[in-house]
Design an enzyme around this catalytic site. Structure first.
Site, PDB file in Angstrom:
ATOM      1  N   SER A 249    -100.183 139.272  -2.811  1.00  0.00           N
ATOM      2  CA  SER A 249    -100.419 140.240  -3.882  1.00  0.00           C
ATOM      3  C   SER A 249    -100.446 139.534  -5.241  1.00  0.00           C
ATOM      4  CB  SER A 249     -99.345 141.335  -3.815  1.00  0.00           C
ATOM      5  OG  SER A 249     -99.696 142.436  -4.624  1.00  0.00           O
ATOM      6  N   HIS A 391    -101.529 146.617   2.842  1.00  0.00           N
ATOM      7  CA  HIS A 391    -101.125 145.610   1.866  1.00  0.00           C
ATOM      8  C   HIS A 391     -99.751 145.046   2.217  1.00  0.00           C
ATOM      9  CE1 HIS A 391    -101.532 143.683  -2.044  1.00  0.00           C
ATOM     10  NE2 HIS A 391    -100.297 144.047  -2.355  1.00  0.00           N
TER      11      HIS A 391
END
Length: 416
Positions: A249, A391
């Site tokens: 991320s 994610h």
């Protein structure tokens, strides 16, 4: 609309979808991407020697327009060994805690290191930052709570709390990494600089305040990884020529910038890094520059805000960031449901970085195409996979990074 028109519309839509899928699979795009192998004066880059000059141009633009300028690393690394446990993980590993100091007034940058007890004098290694403190990566109570500010998910009232110990242990499969023969080094990004617009006085930005540097948090975290690398070069159990920097991320964005600005990292790994990381800005299907600058105005330099909803005016794009790693290997990973990070844009960015790798006689993703889920591309010096799920950084991701590192580092060993 009559029946014939309906059939025609259905066929037309199907053709458009099929053509779009083909373009992604072959790396084709209608976007006008900045050309990596062309100097700012319009002349062509024709050799590796030319690329070294062009690389400096691209790096300078990224500094000026995206990540900001950063100070030079301190010439000396100051550290203390806090503890050593030679019988960690049931004897498989040695665990060491090391504190790094930037000056006598700074709070420490705490490293948590695991070395494999496999008889090798020096081990290749993965280096990555974590989000909430080293204690959040393990249930091991020998790893202390961080004393730094942490986001709410890592503690109570922005202070670390035992209730949150090990909350991200699943992202750090230490035993898997050790069994594969790699060391693991992790460091809390907040030890370098807090992920907050109001806590900057507690990090490295404070040390260099009012000295003309334009860096944001991403560049600060990247700078911190480079400072850690200074220590790893002195660690007699780490093969400092085979250190892979990895990030997920926002920390994947930082890992890419660290790899671009410091060629000591032998392998650079981006996991779901999205906008400002591996994804092309010009794709505009996931997070946009305006979105990220609104939510996190302190991550980038001030100049980056000029490009809110004006991506085409940015003189660089992220395929060029990936190209800055050449000829070193780089790996980009996406997740099917991580639409905000835009897997297509991440793939296309990695694909179009391949032009520079070809200059070195190396393969990128030109023979891969956009892969199916869980069918990774490991054949070239640019690796890529897309997995099912969202994610996160998972065991599957780590398995691919280990396999890719095995391939790349084995090549290096053969050349010695």
């Amino acid at each position: 609309m009559n029946r014939n028109n309906s059939i025609f519309s259905f066929i037309l839509i199907g053709c458009i979808i099929a053509f779009s899928t083909l373009c992604i699979a072959t790396g084709q795009t209608n976007m006008q991407l900045p050309v990596s192998l062309r100097f700012e004066n319009g002349s062509e880059v024709k050799s590796v020697k030319d690329w070294k000059k062009r690389r400096n141009e691209i790096l300078r633009i990224f500094e000026q327009e995206v990540y900001g300028t950063s100070p030079q690393l301190p010439p000396k690394v100051n550290f203390t060994i806090e503890s050593v446990n030679k019988n960690a993980l049931g004897g498989k590993a040695t665990k060491k805690r090391v504190n790094l100091y930037l000056d006598k007034f700074s709070t420490p940058i705490e490293l948590l290191i695991y070395y494999p007890n496999n008889g090798l004098k020096k081990s290749p290694a993965f280096l990555g930052q974590n989000f909430f403190g080293n204690y959040s990566t393990t249930t091991d109570e020998e790893v202390p709570l961080t004393k730094q500010w942490v986001p709410d998910k890592g503690g109570v009232g922005n202070r670390a709390d035992e209730a949150f110990r090990g909350i991200q242990g699943g992202r750090w499969p230490v035993e898997k990494i050790i069994d594969a023969g790699y060391a693991l080094i992790t460091v809390y990004c907040g030890d370098i600089d807090p992920d907050s617009d109001t806590e900057y006085k507690n990090g490295v930005l404070r040390l260099y305040e009012n000295q003309g540097y334009t860096w944001g948090r991403l560049a600060a975290w990247s700078w911190g990884l480079r400072y850690v690398m200074n220590y790893l070069e002195k660690d007699n159990r780490i093969n400092s020529k085979q250190v892979a920097v990895v990030g997920h991320s926002r920390l994947g964005k930082a890992a890419l910038w660290a790899g671009a600005t410091d060629e000591r990292f032998a392998l650079v790994i981006s996991n779901n890094s999205g906008c400002g990381g591996a994804a092309l800005f010009r794709q505009k299907k996931g997070e946009r520059i305006s979105n990220i600058n609104k939510r996190f105005p302190f991550w980038f330099c001030e100049n980056f805000k000029k490009y809110n909803d004006r991506e085409e005016e940015l003189p660089v794009d992220q395929h060029q960031l990936i190209a800055l790693m050449a000829p070193r290997p780089v790996y980009v990973a996406s997740a099917e449901k991580d639409i905000w990070a835009d897997p297509e844009a991440e793939f296309l960015s990695a694909y179009h970085a391949g032009d520079v790798y070809k200059l070195f006689g190396l393969r990128g993703l030109e023979n891969c195409g956009f892969p199916k889920l869980e069918q990774p591309c490991h054949a070239g010096n640019i690796g890529y996979h897309i997995r099912s799920g969202g994610h996160d950084i998972t065991d599957y991701d780590w398995e691919q990074y280990i396999k890719f590192a095995d391939i790349q580092f084995r090549k290096k060993r053969k050349k010695l």
